[in-house]
Write an enzyme that holds these catalytic residues in place. Sequence first.
Site, short mmCIF file in Angstrom:
data_model
loop_
_atom_site.label_atom_id
_atom_site.label_comp_id
_atom_site.label_asym_id
_atom_site.label_seq_id
_atom_site.Cartn_x
_atom_site.Cartn_y
_atom_site.Cartn_z
N CYS A 1 66.92 20.46 56.14
CA CYS A 1 67.24 19.87 54.85
C CYS A 1 67.39 18.35 54.97
O CYS A 1 67.59 17.82 56.06
CB CYS A 1 68.56 20.44 54.34
SG CYS A 1 68.59 22.22 54.38
N ARG B 1 59.88 16.28 56.64
CA ARG B 1 60.69 17.22 57.39
C ARG B 1 60.46 18.66 56.93
O ARG B 1 60.90 19.60 57.59
CB ARG B 1 62.18 16.88 57.20
CG ARG B 1 62.59 15.55 57.78
CD ARG B 1 63.83 15.02 57.09
NE ARG B 1 64.97 15.89 57.28
CZ ARG B 1 65.95 15.64 58.14
NH1 ARG B 1 65.94 14.55 58.86
NH2 ARG B 1 66.97 16.45 58.26
N TRP C 1 65.59 23.40 53.13
CA TRP C 1 64.80 24.30 53.98
C TRP C 1 65.71 25.51 54.12
O TRP C 1 66.71 25.48 54.83
CB TRP C 1 64.54 23.58 55.31
CG TRP C 1 64.02 24.41 56.43
CD1 TRP C 1 64.73 25.08 57.38
CD2 TRP C 1 62.65 24.63 56.77
NE1 TRP C 1 63.91 25.70 58.27
CE2 TRP C 1 62.63 25.45 57.92
CE3 TRP C 1 61.43 24.22 56.20
CZ2 TRP C 1 61.45 25.86 58.52
CZ3 TRP C 1 60.27 24.63 56.81
CH2 TRP C 1 60.27 25.43 57.95
N ASN D 1 74.01 19.47 54.55
CA ASN D 1 73.12 19.90 55.64
C ASN D 1 73.98 20.58 56.69
O ASN D 1 75.09 20.11 56.95
CB ASN D 1 72.47 18.70 56.34
CG ASN D 1 71.26 18.22 55.61
OD1 ASN D 1 70.92 18.75 54.56
ND2 ASN D 1 70.62 17.20 56.15
N GLY D 2 73.44 21.60 57.34
CA GLY D 2 74.20 22.25 58.41
C GLY D 2 74.52 23.69 58.05
O GLY D 2 73.91 24.26 57.13
N GLU E 1 51.75 29.22 79.09
CA GLU E 1 52.12 28.32 77.99
C GLU E 1 51.90 26.86 78.41
O GLU E 1 51.44 26.04 77.62
CB GLU E 1 53.58 28.58 77.58
CG GLU E 1 54.13 27.67 76.51
CD GLU E 1 53.32 27.62 75.21
OE1 GLU E 1 52.45 28.47 74.98
OE2 GLU E 1 53.57 26.69 74.42
N LYS F 1 49.43 24.29 76.37
CA LYS F 1 49.83 22.96 75.87
C LYS F 1 48.87 21.90 76.38
O LYS F 1 48.43 21.03 75.65
CB LYS F 1 51.24 22.59 76.33
CG LYS F 1 52.40 23.20 75.65
CD LYS F 1 52.58 22.90 74.19
CE LYS F 1 51.79 23.85 73.35
NZ LYS F 1 52.42 24.97 72.77
N GLU G 1 45.25 22.20 74.69
CA GLU G 1 45.10 21.93 73.26
C GLU G 1 45.30 20.47 72.89
O GLU G 1 44.70 19.98 71.94
CB GLU G 1 46.00 22.84 72.40
CG GLU G 1 47.47 22.52 72.47
CD GLU G 1 48.31 23.40 71.55
OE1 GLU G 1 47.91 23.63 70.42
OE2 GLU G 1 49.39 23.83 71.99
N HIS H 1 41.27 36.48 94.13
CA HIS H 1 40.32 37.45 93.57
C HIS H 1 39.28 36.77 92.69
O HIS H 1 38.68 37.45 91.84
CB HIS H 1 41.10 38.53 92.81
CG HIS H 1 42.11 39.20 93.68
ND1 HIS H 1 41.77 40.11 94.65
CD2 HIS H 1 43.45 39.02 93.78
CE1 HIS H 1 42.88 40.50 95.29
NE2 HIS H 1 43.90 39.84 94.78
N LYS I 1 47.96 23.95 62.07
CA LYS I 1 49.33 24.38 62.38
C LYS I 1 49.52 25.85 62.02
O LYS I 1 50.18 26.59 62.71
CB LYS I 1 50.33 23.51 61.62
CG LYS I 1 51.79 23.79 61.94
CD LYS I 1 52.14 23.40 63.36
CE LYS I 1 53.54 23.77 63.77
NZ LYS I 1 53.70 23.80 65.24
O1 M6R Z 1 52.92 30.41 63.51
P1 M6R Z 1 52.58 31.28 64.68
O2 M6R Z 1 53.66 31.27 65.73
O3 M6R Z 1 52.25 32.68 64.27
O4 M6R Z 1 51.30 30.63 65.31
C1 M6R Z 1 50.60 31.25 66.34
C2 M6R Z 1 49.69 30.28 67.06
O5 M6R Z 1 48.70 29.81 66.19
C3 M6R Z 1 50.49 29.08 67.58
O6 M6R Z 1 51.54 29.52 68.41
C4 M6R Z 1 49.58 28.12 68.39
O7 M6R Z 1 49.12 28.76 69.52
C5 M6R Z 1 50.40 26.89 68.73
N1 M6R Z 1 50.45 25.99 67.62
C6 M6R Z 1 49.89 26.19 69.95
O8 M6R Z 1 50.74 25.16 70.32
#
Ligand code: M6R
Length: 591
Positions: free
Chosen positions: A2, A27, A71, A97-98, A464, A468, A471, A487, A586
């Site tokens: 928020c 935000r 939010w 907020n909070g 993960e 990161k 991407e 392998h 996103k």
């Molecule tokens: O909103 P979601 O968690 O369902 O999104 C899934 C993936 O698209 C998301 O985690 C994507 O891999 C990340 N943005 C990568 O950093």
Amino acid sequence: MCGIVGYIGFRKADQVVISSLKRLEYRGYDSWGIAVKHNNKIMLVKRVGAISEDKMHEMAEGNIGIGHTRWATHGKPSEFNAHPHTDCSGEIAVVHNGIISNFQSLKEELEKKGHKFKSETDTEVISHLIEEFYRGDLKDAVSKTIDVLRGSYAIVVMHARKEELVAVRYKSPLVLGIGDEEWIIASDVPAILDYTSRVIYLEDGDVVSLTKEGFEIWKGNERVERKIETIPWSIEDAEKGGYDHFMLKEIHETPRVIEDTLFEYISEGVDIDVSFSAGISEIIFIACGTSYHASLVGKYLIEKLTGIPARVEFASEFIYNQPPMSRSLVISITQSGETADTLEAMRIAKKHGARVLAIVNVLGSTATRIADHVLYTRAGPEISVAATKSFIAQLVILYLIALKLSRLSRSEIERLAEELRVMPELVRKVLEQEGKIEQIAGKLAGYENMMYIGRGIGVPIAMEGALKMKEISYIHAEAYPAGELKHGPFALLGKNTPVIASLVPDETYEIMLSNIKEVKARESLVIAVADEHDSEIEKYVDFVIRVPKTDSIFTAITHSVALQLLAYYTARERGCEIDKPRNLAKSVTVE
Ligand code: M6R
């Protein structure tokens, strides 16, 4: 997350408040509202959706006003739940907020005294409490109110018959902007910068009284002075809190996100409600991308701590695999709550009669409407495409579920819960390594291939970490269980392929050292993420990123934050467009 704004001065308050709220739009919010004092009345406008000025003519000439972008946390996005909230008389208006953690008991007491509530929010108790305490002195009524509140709050209050705003801050940011004969108070600097760059960052427990003559800051019964600072940033910089990218800002928000998520589900003990698990025979995780990696950590924790069989499915593959049964618990993990593949897998699970729990960041999203049960992460809006703080918040929920369902002894559960409580502090220590990580990233930026390795919980950490890296830096990064290298992937190793190894201080440690020796024999540069007390590792690798000591199960948090920073600084060194990587969105709303 928020946003709040309050204005007192000579301008039309509705215009200032609206323009300042717009500065907080980045935000994220689902509803908004403003209140302006005019002719000893409070004029209110509240709306769901984007900020518009459709009703602003009703606000007339008042030059004291407050506003809020919401939010949703307690209660769905709606006009009733949008702030400002008023008391029974409609003379007191509040934005907040909070989280007020004791709002339920306060609400029950107030209802017994005859107060009628209009919303499902925790905030509304504040306006009613102020009404209870108000005897003509607004600051005094607000001070008495905060004495009974528990939780975190930044609050701005106005009264229809007072030429004054009163604001208070506790564990939620609040900044006072000081203009020429006008004052603006807000949760975040961008809301202020159009009017002034002179600000005071309020401290926890500060109560501010703002009138057209000036301001006073009080702490308890004492008047206090606070330093006035000048903001050197542009508006755009300020939205990023002074960070160069949202991704970096969001990584730095992680300690607070962990605190907020824990705050929701942990008090004396682990308070998360796991009634969704009654009578289940297995757990199936479904998710995509980063949320899929959180699921892999979830499977590890569930099997290790509870003994319940668990499997993880890519949401997009779920339909082709063994369907769930009526006694399956399907846990769908999704930051956005809108990922098409995940939503479809949830629908399939329900068709098979399985129970579906969703772990979601965005309140009111589609996943929350399909699921039988929902647990919210408290990461706040995540703007950078790369998921960072939301991933860590997902992990926190998974730790809490696994601990609650755990068959460990009570003392062991308490020990682990205690370690989880100090995790914000440990993540802060990882963030202190930023300079060192940036230097190491400088060594990596020239490569086009990388390998991430781990064992046990180190495997999802590696996956993960590699996601990161690929991407945002566009470096081809693969992740493998260290034991799998021989392998096949070994053929790729050599001087041109650095290896990033996650060393977890558990039964996998010794064998990881052997695997690293094998990698070094192929002349790859090796970077290890390892415990701060590990004195062995330096002998085997080229660079070490140190993380604070914790129980091995929590290394998924400490190592991942370090690897997020490594990816960030590598991408930055390569000049990549970090917050919006090419070809990615996103929220992936197509299958
Ligand atoms: O909103 P979601 O968690 O369902 O999104 C899934 C993936 O698209 C998301 O985690 C994507 O891999 C990340 N943005 C990568 O950093």
